[in-house]
Design an enzyme around this catalytic site. Structure first.
Site, PDB file in Angstrom:
ATOM      1  N   ASP A 168      76.722   8.643 -16.787  1.00  0.00           N
ATOM      2  CA  ASP A 168      76.182   7.377 -17.288  1.00  0.00           C
ATOM      3  C   ASP A 168      74.661   7.396 -17.295  1.00  0.00           C
ATOM      4  O   ASP A 168      74.033   6.434 -17.696  1.00  0.00           O
ATOM      5  CB  ASP A 168      76.675   6.204 -16.428  1.00  0.00           C
ATOM      6  CG  ASP A 168      77.661   5.350 -17.194  1.00  0.00           C
ATOM      7  OD1 ASP A 168      78.105   5.778 -18.279  1.00  0.00           O
ATOM      8  OD2 ASP A 168      77.994   4.249 -16.711  1.00  0.00           O
ATOM      9  N   ASP A 234      83.498  10.289  -6.368  1.00  0.00           N
ATOM     10  CA  ASP A 234      82.093   9.944  -6.569  1.00  0.00           C
ATOM     11  C   ASP A 234      81.314  11.249  -6.661  1.00  0.00           C
ATOM     12  O   ASP A 234      81.748  12.288  -6.143  1.00  0.00           O
ATOM     13  CB  ASP A 234      81.569   9.111  -5.394  1.00  0.00           C
ATOM     14  CG  ASP A 234      81.894   7.646  -5.594  1.00  0.00           C
ATOM     15  OD1 ASP A 234      82.424   7.293  -6.676  1.00  0.00           O
ATOM     16  OD2 ASP A 234      81.641   6.853  -4.671  1.00  0.00           O
ATOM     17  N   ASP A 236      78.958  12.436  -5.189  1.00  0.00           N
ATOM     18  CA  ASP A 236      78.608  13.118  -3.951  1.00  0.00           C
ATOM     19  C   ASP A 236      79.816  13.325  -3.048  1.00  0.00           C
ATOM     20  O   ASP A 236      79.675  13.633  -1.871  1.00  0.00           O
ATOM     21  CB  ASP A 236      77.521  12.346  -3.219  1.00  0.00           C
ATOM     22  CG  ASP A 236      77.872  10.883  -3.101  1.00  0.00           C
ATOM     23  OD1 ASP A 236      79.039  10.520  -3.381  1.00  0.00           O
ATOM     24  OD2 ASP A 236      76.975  10.091  -2.747  1.00  0.00           O
ATOM     25  N   ASP A 331      87.003  -1.022  -7.911  1.00  0.00           N
ATOM     26  CA  ASP A 331      88.108  -0.312  -7.263  1.00  0.00           C
ATOM     27  C   ASP A 331      89.152  -1.265  -6.714  1.00  0.00           C
ATOM     28  O   ASP A 331      90.330  -1.203  -7.060  1.00  0.00           O
ATOM     29  CB  ASP A 331      87.559   0.607  -6.164  1.00  0.00           C
ATOM     30  CG  ASP A 331      86.401  -0.012  -5.391  1.00  0.00           C
ATOM     31  OD1 ASP A 331      86.230  -1.246  -5.492  1.00  0.00           O
ATOM     32  OD2 ASP A 331      85.697   0.721  -4.689  1.00  0.00           O
TER      33      ASP A 331
END
Lengths: 764, 965
Positions: A168, A234, A236, A331
């Site tokens: 993004d 994610d 990370d 979520d």
């Protein structure tokens, strides 16, 4: 019939207990009850095993809580004629009621936490196709490269596994940003990452506009892919090799299953852990949620999607139109929607990913604000109590996750309540000493016991209070803004992997100084009044003790916002791997004992290279791989001098030099192939901390940490005269990305340039 | 036994007047005078057995004769006693001594009749009276007169007050008797010029006003004819030696208006003050009389010292002064029947020698009605011929034929049908009340005319006082302002403020700590109060809760809730006292002048409220406390409870009637006892048994849990004695001394204070006053340690912060110790049973024992027994003193009449008896109460419930949600 009977039995037992407990018995009877309960619970704790013992423990504890609540409600409110006292007293009562409510809900949710056995290994042919989504917004390339490498290295048939980098940060919208510098950076980022993905065998995907933030990004990924199962990591959050093998099998066993969630485990400390230096000895804050609450929720088919480290069924997502993006916590919102349309979820309590969490206090607060705001948004916009299709306990479970975020209110109330009496003589709690002992002290003791029993191994005493307080000050504001306009909050990406070069106070530190000062003033005032004001009674002692406790929290919080510099920038994971180091053509077998994104620690097994060859020499590390490694490359490393560790063994540091994308696969194998490394790490911190030693530690912090914070403040005050504004992060990133683009274009990077940049990004 | 009351009215009158004068003399004499006995001994005759010869005394018929009688006495005295001002009372005693055989009994008899009629002897030299004003350093209108909010302040300065303030003993003689005759000739002359004291009825507080401020309120019923111009009220009082006269005041309020105020200057002897009541202030019916005393200590400003302060109202010298006709002439006026000078209501039941059980039943019913009618708290019934005197009443019930010859001059010949006669006191006879008729039915019909109306007559204050007397009835779930309980708003400038009130709870009140009584304090306190200033609330003399007054800047509050544990209350009468401890740092210096002009420190408003929560209603038996304070279960049964008198002598019947009447007083309504002389069957309902020990069947002893042999053995020496112990004839001096001692010790006058070795005179000096901790004594151990602590504190307080730290440290230590002790007690309560000492000793005068046979509620038996019939009658008279009566509790109560004290054996096994229709609310409260009293069972049940719930949860969870694999 049987379920009805069970329910009736339980209800009638509960009803009889309630009737009995709301008997207004004497203070003596209450004291007897409280003491007996403590004794009985201690005995159960020590000798009882099994579920019946657990439920007995919780039942007795709950009874004492109910007794306290009954007393508190019926006989401790100030008279209405004392308007101020009554108002504040009611407020305090509400705050306590909230805590009890949370306790009750958590007791229901945690009535019987699930324990799941590992799934048997399924045949490859039976496995569904999997799309791994790695949504990214502004993460650095090395983080993405690590995650992609780890995702690609997962133990799964290669033809059934596709990894998608959902970027993004390089959307058309970003690339055409009105700010030319930003547009340039975005374009560079898109090019770099495309090249990175090409080299690593992943798919790069971006979109036209940054709509609906993360949810929109994921939905874009859904459109482009077709795997039966969607995995979200994610950027990370790097998965361990066994991730899919441990989880994906659940989908075949339950056709209505939409979600398999696994815990988030972080390799780096959050700012509080870092600043209080507890990371290596204290369980992380989120462990309570993942290893107790989510398991509890799992019992009720209520475990929900936490944004990452989870698998979702595409058909389920399609049935509700993909990921929901009304709120900023997409979520939980998505899970709520799916649960209410009859889908089920599973929580696998096995740490299978290793991630990063915010390292500065500012980003930590930013992250928590997003969670709090998002949960509050859901509560307002999609109230689970109204939502059709959920069963009772699911509603309660969701409600608990949402109402949890109201903690700032009660926490601040408890922090400030004693001051009303110390400064203004406003009595907000009517009780005599006998009753206070019989009710309040036994309640406090029982409450501590309950919490320690439920969460003992994953939560030190008083740490919840500390976290609530440090967040409370800011979350309060965040909650108010949601209450004002529920649709306004926007998704702020949590900054991670930031570096801290020096000791300094967080920008958000000042409210903590103010509050701590206020509490210290309150303490002084209480002392003064107690000694010098005639007629001030022992009540002041009690209130003063309460205020002192608050002072300890506030003092520790000062420590939490006094940011320590972080010398070791990359979190290390303890591993136990074999390999060999090639220096100047000589191969030395090594034992690899820890590894991070920036380097690893080794012990030479047979022979040690001569001293002059060690320091700052370039070498190549090859490892004995655990999985089917994608590449056979070695890791270019720079040797650092050895240090003697505890066991009198010399360990040498190896700093990874510039890694090209494919070399990340080696790193991924080194770090993420051994799935037991993470549980070992967690287990090393999960030692039970007794109430006593926890309290001692807390008091120590409460006294010493304010001094450290003050020292930082003095230093900062001095520095501010020179007033050097440290700016750069975006620029740095841009520069680095440019380099990467270069690297990608040329295939193999020019050694010197790439090294310089790599060091900039990794080893700062 | 025959009636022991001889009549020698004239001698009595003279004696009284002389004593009065003597009192004045003594009061007038300087402070250097040694204490002497100045007051007429009151109603001693009730304690002293009379020689049979005294039964038919020669009554001097003319004033002359009476006047003549004392003269020789005085004459004979004068030479003997060398100090003229103090001679008179002693002289009388000496005179008695000179003619011990003849005169002493006679004089005792006289005293028995008592100084109802107070008339001065003309020979009383007015110049002998002390002039109080010059003695007082303060002016007549004290600057710090306590303000009272009940009535207009103007009343203080009004007509009555201007006369009364500052006036002390001079006026009782000077004022009411101006123009009086030498002596009132006899009771019979009341209508002409007699002056009568309408005494106050005895109550549960006794007649003591203690502490720095004390007040007591009495209702007094006044008939239409008694309301007249120029009413006066006389107060006789004795005070503690520590009271500082200059700063101590006695205030009389009638119907909440201050009528007068006088300095309290009566440490050396009883003094009287007479106050003019403004015309129109009293109204026919009930009126409120409130006497307040405010004291300051002479030398000591500590809180502890305030406990030494008291004023004892001498009931014999206190009352409404009626001159002229005040006779009771109709049934409606029966509430105005005069009590005797100790506040008891004597009823003489005039019963024919041969009569029916039904008739005695009627008598017992009538005595109950009479007591309820007049709200008398201490009714004493005896049986005999028409009694003389002005106090009390003769009660004659029976057909005309039965009564024939019993009623003296009263002629019943005209009676044809049911007839109630009220014969006014005359001819030396008490007011006589006759219920008669030609037939038994007529008599019953006549008796029906005596019914207690719920409508009270009188001033609002009087009605309030009557209703709150002895206590305000509360039933749970209500809020009452203290104003309605007889408390008035007050400002207070002393150190220890105290105010009390009584509430009466239903007998089936189940007492335990399942709720709180909220006392919503309205008032305030001044700035600058010392360390530890607090309000302490005590219930039934036990401190139950305190509220600190913490603000150094002072505070006012409209609602300051103080929660009292409900378990501190009990069924029946409860006394709640609010005590404010208001020490100031300046008290250490203790300047007496400052005490006189002290600033106000505390304010109590009568809008203070007490809120009684909903209470559990279930009775438990046996419990003498419940029986004593609520008449339970006798008043609650449908059937007529048997009153079993196995040996119906006159004394036994009198005692039985006294007991029955007292239970009715406690219950607040008549109890239809059915007299029987044969043992009632076990299921005949709760029975009351009144008999001397030897007459009680062994089975009856067993039924109340006593061993007949044990009791008889214990009393072996006194079983046959005709004379009760301690009843030897007193010399006059001893009688006087006894009276003084009774006043000083606040001793229940109806009990038999034994004569100590060497007589009362010496006893007075040596007595340690075991009953009364508030009296002055030598510096004892506790006193010494207190002094030490004070000195210690004073010295250390100069040490600045370290001293403060030390104090704090000490407090912390004390606090810790308290907690430790509480815990220790709590633990030992759980583990140990208390060792009880035997309480049945030779000093026991009376045993009251109660038990159930096999736990059946209908089989309750209450036995009242004494060594012999005479002792029974005597001890019952002591027992019914409200202060003694209130001590009854447990399963067995043993009265020691010599101390006016009761020792109790607690109930081991009590049975709960439902008294109310079942309701969930009540059941819940009962359960809460029971569990509160049995905390171990409560905890056990809670743990069992927890286990059950845990098991249920376990089972339930297996069926819901997912199961662990």
């Amino acid at each position: 019939m049987l379920p009805v009977l069970r329910t009736l039995t339980w209800l009638s037992a509960g009803l009889v207990a309630m009737l009995f407990l709301t008997q207004p018995v004497s203070t003596v009877a209450q004291l007897t009850l409280g003491c007996s309960a403590i004794v009985a619970m201690s005995a159960i704790w020590k000798f009882g095993r099994g579920k019946l013992a657990r439920h007995s423990f919780l039942a007795i504890g709950t009874f004492v809580v109910i007794r306290y609540l009954y007393w508190r409600l019926t006989s401790t409110l100030p008279p209405v004629s004392d308007t101020l006292g009554f108002a504040l007293g009611t407020f305090l009562l509400c705050a306590e009621m909230y805590c009890v409510l949370i306790l009750v809900i958590s007791l229901v949710v945690n009535a019987d936490p699930m324990k799941r056995k590992s799934l048997p290994r399924d045949d490859d042919e039976l496995l569904p196709t999997v799309d791994v989504f790695i949504p990214s917004y502004n993460e650095d390339d090395y983080i993405l490269a690590t995650t992609i490498a780890a995702a690609m290295s997962m133990d799964y048939p290669k033809d059934k596994l596709k990894v998608w980098l959902l970027d993004d940060g390089g959307t058309d919208q970003k690339c055409n940003d009105s700010n030319p510098a930003k547009a340039e950076a975005a374009r560079a980022r898109r090019a770099d990452l495309q090249a990175l993905c090409d080299q690593m065998g992943a798919h790069y995907l971006t979109r036209a506009r940054n709509e609906h933030a993360k949810a929109g990004n994921l939905n874009n990924g859904l459109k482009a892919s077709r795997g039966e199962i969607v995995v979200v990591f994610d950027a990370d959050h790097a998965p361990f090799r066994a991730f899919l093998r441990e989880t994906v099998g659940h989908f075949a066993r339950d056709p209505k299953l939409f979600l398999v969630q696994t815990p988030h485990v972080f390799l780096n400390p959050d700012p509080i852990e870092k600043n209080l230096q507890t990371f290596n000895r204290m369980p992380s804050e989120n462990e309570m949620f993942y290893s107790v609450t989510q398991r509890g929720l799992d019992k009720w088919n209520g475990s929900f999607f936490c944004g990452s480290a989870a698998l979702l069924r595409r058909t389920a997502l399609d049935s509700v139109g993909g990921f929901s993006g009304v709120t900023i916590t997409e979520d939980c919102e998505t899970a709520l929607d799916l649960h209410s349309s009859g889908w089920t979820s599973v929580f696998v309590d096995k740490p299978l990913i290793a991630g990063l969490q915010p390292e500065t206090f500012v980003s930590f607060i930013g992250q928590r604000s997003r969670w709090a705001q998002g949960m509050f948004q859901i509560l307002i916009l999609k109230n689970p109590t109204m939502k059709k299709g959920l069963h009772m306990i699911q509603r309660l479970a969701y409600l608990s996750s949402m109402t949890f975020w109201f903690f700032p209110l009660p926490r601040l109330t408890f922090m400030l309540a004693p001051l009303s009496y110390i400064f203004f003589d406003v009595k907000i709690f009517v009780s005599n000493l006998d009753e206070a002992i019989a009710y309040t002290s036994t309640y406090i003791a029982i409450n501590l016991m309950l919490q320690n029993y439920l969460y003992g191994s994953v939560r030190w005493p008083w740490i919840s209070e500390l976290y609530e307080y440090v967040q409370g000050v800011f979350l309060f504001k965040a909650l108010v803004s949601v209450a004002m306009s529920p649709r306004k909050p926007t998704f702020n990406v949590t900054a991670k992997g930031l570096s801290l070069d020096n000791d300094h106070l967080s920008e958000l530190a000042w409210p903590f100084f103010a509050l701590h000062g206020l509490l210290v003033a309150g303490g002084l005032m209480a002392t003064w009044r107690y000694f010098f004001e005639p007629g001030v009674s022992d009540l002041m002692l009690v209130v003063g003790a309460w205020n002192t406790f608050n002072m300890m929290i506030a003092g520790t919080a000062l420590g939490a916002v006094a940011e320590r510099k972080q010398p070791d920038r990359h979190p290390r994971l303890i591993v136990d791997r074999e390999g060999s180091l090639n220096i100047l053509g000589q191969s030395y077998p090594v034992h690899i004992i820890n590894v991070s994104a920036g380097g690893c620690g080794v012990i030479f097994k047979d022979r040690t290279p001569p001293e002059h060859e060690v320091e700052n020499n370039i070498g190549h590390l090859s490892i004995v791989s655990m999985g089917t490694i994608i590449t056979d490359e070695t890791l270019p490393v720079m040797l650092k001098h050895g240090t003697l560790n505890k066991d009198k063994v010399v360990t040498y540091g190896l700093e990874f030099a510039d890694l090209n994308p494919r070399e990340y696969f080696v790193l991924a194998d080194l770090m993420y192939a051994d799935s037991d490394a993470l549980p070992r790490f967690l287990a090393s911190r999960r030692t039970h901390k007794s109430i006593l030693s926890g309290s001692y530690e807390f008091i120590y912090w409460g006294i010493t940490e304010p001094f450290r914070a003050l020292a930082y403040m003095r230093k900062q005050f001095k520095d501010s005269k020179e007033a050097v504004a440290v700016e750069a992060t975006p620029e740095m990133s841009v520069e680095m990305l440019k380099k990467l683009v270069e690297m990608a274009k040329t295939g193999t990077p020019p050694a010197d340039a790439a090294k310089a940049k790599s060091i900039e990004t990794k080893a700062a | 036994m025959q009636d022991r009351r001889p009549i020698s009215v004239a001698a009595l009158q003279l004696l009284a007047s002389q004593l009065l004068a003597a009192a004045l003399c003594v009061a007038g004499s300087s402070a250097s005078a040694q204490p002497i006995f100045t007051t007429a001994p009151p109603s001693l005759q009730r304690l002293l057995p009379m020689a049979p010869s005294a039964l038919e005394p020669a009554q001097p018929d003319t004033p002359k004769a009476t006047a003549a009688a004392p003269v020789p006495l005085r004459d004979s005295l004068t030479p003997e006693v060398r100090q003229p001002p103090r001679q008179i009372p002693i002289g009388i005693a000496a005179g008695a001594g000179q003619a011990p055989a003849a005169q002493a009994p006679a004089i005792n008899d006289v005293q028995a009749q008592l100084p109802i009629i107070v008339s001065p002897s003309p020979s009383q030299p007015l110049q002998l009276q002390p002039a109080p004003q010059p003695q007082q350093p303060i002016p007549q209108q004290p600057a710090i007169a306590p303000r009272t909010y009940g009535g207009p302040p103007a009343a203080v300065a009004g007509q009555g007050a201007s006369q009364a303030t500052g006036q002390t003993t001079s006026q009782p003689t000077a004022n009411p008797f101006i123009g009086g005759r030498t002596t009132a000739s006899r009771i019979g002359s009341l209508k002409e010029n007699g002056i009568v004291l309408r005494h106050l009825t005895n109550n549960v507080q006794g007649f003591r006003l203690s502490g720095e401020v004390g007040a007591s309120e009495w209702p007094i019923y006044v008939t239409d004819t008694q309301i007249q111009r120029g009413l006066k009220f006389q107060v006789g009082f004795l005070s503690a030696i520590s009271v500082m006269p200059e700063a101590s005041y006695l205030t009389l309020m009638i119907n909440d208006q201050v009528v007068g105020r006088t300095n309290i200057n009566a440490a050396r002897g009883v003094r009287t003050a007479t106050f003019d009541i403004p015309d129109g202030l009293m109204k026919p019916g009930f009126n409120s009389v409130r006497i307040m005393a405010e004291h300051r200590h002479r030398v000591d400003c500590s809180l502890q010292a305030t406990y030494e302060l008291w004023t004892q109202i001498d009931p014999t010298q206190t009352g409404l002064v009626l001159s002229g006709p005040g006779a009771i002439t109709s049934v409606a006026e029966l509430a105005a029947l005069p009590v005797d000078e100790q506040g008891a209501m004597p009823i003489r039941a005039v019963i024919a020698a041969k009569t029916s059980m039904a008739n005695i039943d009627r008598v017992i019913r009538a005595t109950q009605m009479l007591s309820l009618f007049g709200r008398f708290q201490q009714t004493v019934v005896d049986v005999g011929p028409m009694a003389d005197g002005v106090h009390g009443v003769n009660l004659a019930i029976g057909t005309v034929a039965e009564l024939d010859g019993l009623l003296g001059t009263i002629n019943l010949n005209q009676v044809t049908g049911p007839k109630v006669l009220v014969v006014p006191a005359s001819g030396g006879k008490r007011t006589t009340l006759v219920f008669t008729g030609r037939t038994e039915d007529d008599v019953n019909d006549a008796l029906r005319q005596l019914s207690v109306s719920s409508e009270l007559r009188g001033t609002p204050q009087g009605i309030r006082a009557a209703q709150a007397f002895p206590g305000y009835h509360m039933f749970g779930g209500e809020r009452v302002k203290l104003r309605d309980l007889g408390v008035v708003s007050q400002e207070f400038s002393g150190r220890l403020f105290r105010v009390g009130f009584n509430i009466v709870l239903p007998p089936d009140f189940y007492s335990a700590d399942y709720a709180k009584v909220i006392l919503d304090l309205a008032g305030g306190y001044a700035p600058g109060l010392g360390y530890g200033a607090q309000v302490v609330v005590s219930v039934n003399t036990r401190n139950v809760v305190s509220l600190s007054l913490p603000k150094s800047s002072g505070d006012v509050f409209k609602q300051n809730p103080i929660p009292l544990p409900l378990g501190s209350l009990r069924p029946g009468l409860n006394r709640i006292e609010i005590e404010a401890q208001l020490a100031m740092p300046s008290d250490i210096a203790c300047d007496p002048i400052a005490a006189i002009s002290g600033k106000n420190r505390f304010l109590l408003l009568d809008t203070t409220e007490i809120e009684l929560p909903k209470i559990a209603r279930i009775a438990h038996m046996p419990d003498l406390a419940v029986t004593a304070t609520g008449g339970f279960p006798y008043a609650a049964t449908q059937a007529r409870p048997p009153l079993y008198v196995p040996a119906p002598s006159k004394e036994a019947i009198g005692a039985a009637a006294t007991m029955a009447t007292h239970f009715a007083i406690s219950a607040g309504r008549p109890i239809p006892f059915a007299l029987t002389i044969s043992e009632p069957p076990a299921d005949s309902g709760p029975a009351l048994i009144v008999a001397p020990a030897q007459a009680v069947p062994n089975d009856t002893f067993k039924s109340v849990g006593l061993q007949q042999q044990t009791v008889l053995d214990n009393w072996s020496q006194s079983l046959s004695a005709e004379v009760a112990p301690g009843s030897e004839t007193l010399s006059r001096t001893d009688a006087l001394a006894r009276h003084r001692l009774v006043l000083q010790r606040n001793f229940p006058a109806a009990c038999h204070m034994p004569t100590p070795q060497g007589g009362f005179r010496y006893a007075e000096h040596t007595s340690k006053y075991r009953n009364d901790q508030t009296s002055v004594g030598a510096i004892g151990d506790s006193e010494q340690s207190r002094l030490f602590e004070e000195w210690d504190a004073n010295i250390r307080s100069q040490g600045g912060i370290f001293a403060r730290l030390k104090i704090k440290y000490d407090r912390a230590v004390t606090w810790g110790k308290d907690i430790y002790n509480d815990l220790h007690n709590w633990v030992s309560d759980q583990l140990e049973t208390q060792i009880r000492r035997p309480i049945l000793t030779r000093q026991a005068s009376l045993i009251v024992a109660q038990d159930l046979v096999n736990g059946a509620p209908d089989s309750l038996r209450t036995l009242i027994t004494a060594p012999n019939a005479a002792a029974l009658a005597q001890s019952v008279n002591c027992l019914v003193d409200p202060r003694v009566w209130q001590q009854m509790a447990g399963r067995v109560s043993v009265l020691n009449a010599g101390e006016g004290a009761i020792a109790n054996i607690p109930v081991e096994t009590s049975y709960l008896v439902a008294t109310q229709p079942l309701s969930i609310d009540n059941m819940r409260l009962i359960a809460a109460g029971w569990l509160s009293l049995n905390p171990n069972i409560y905890v056990f049940m809670v743990l069992i419930l927890a286990l059950l719930l845990a098991a249920a949860t376990n089972w339930f969870l297996k069926g819901v949600g997912r199961s662990t694999e």
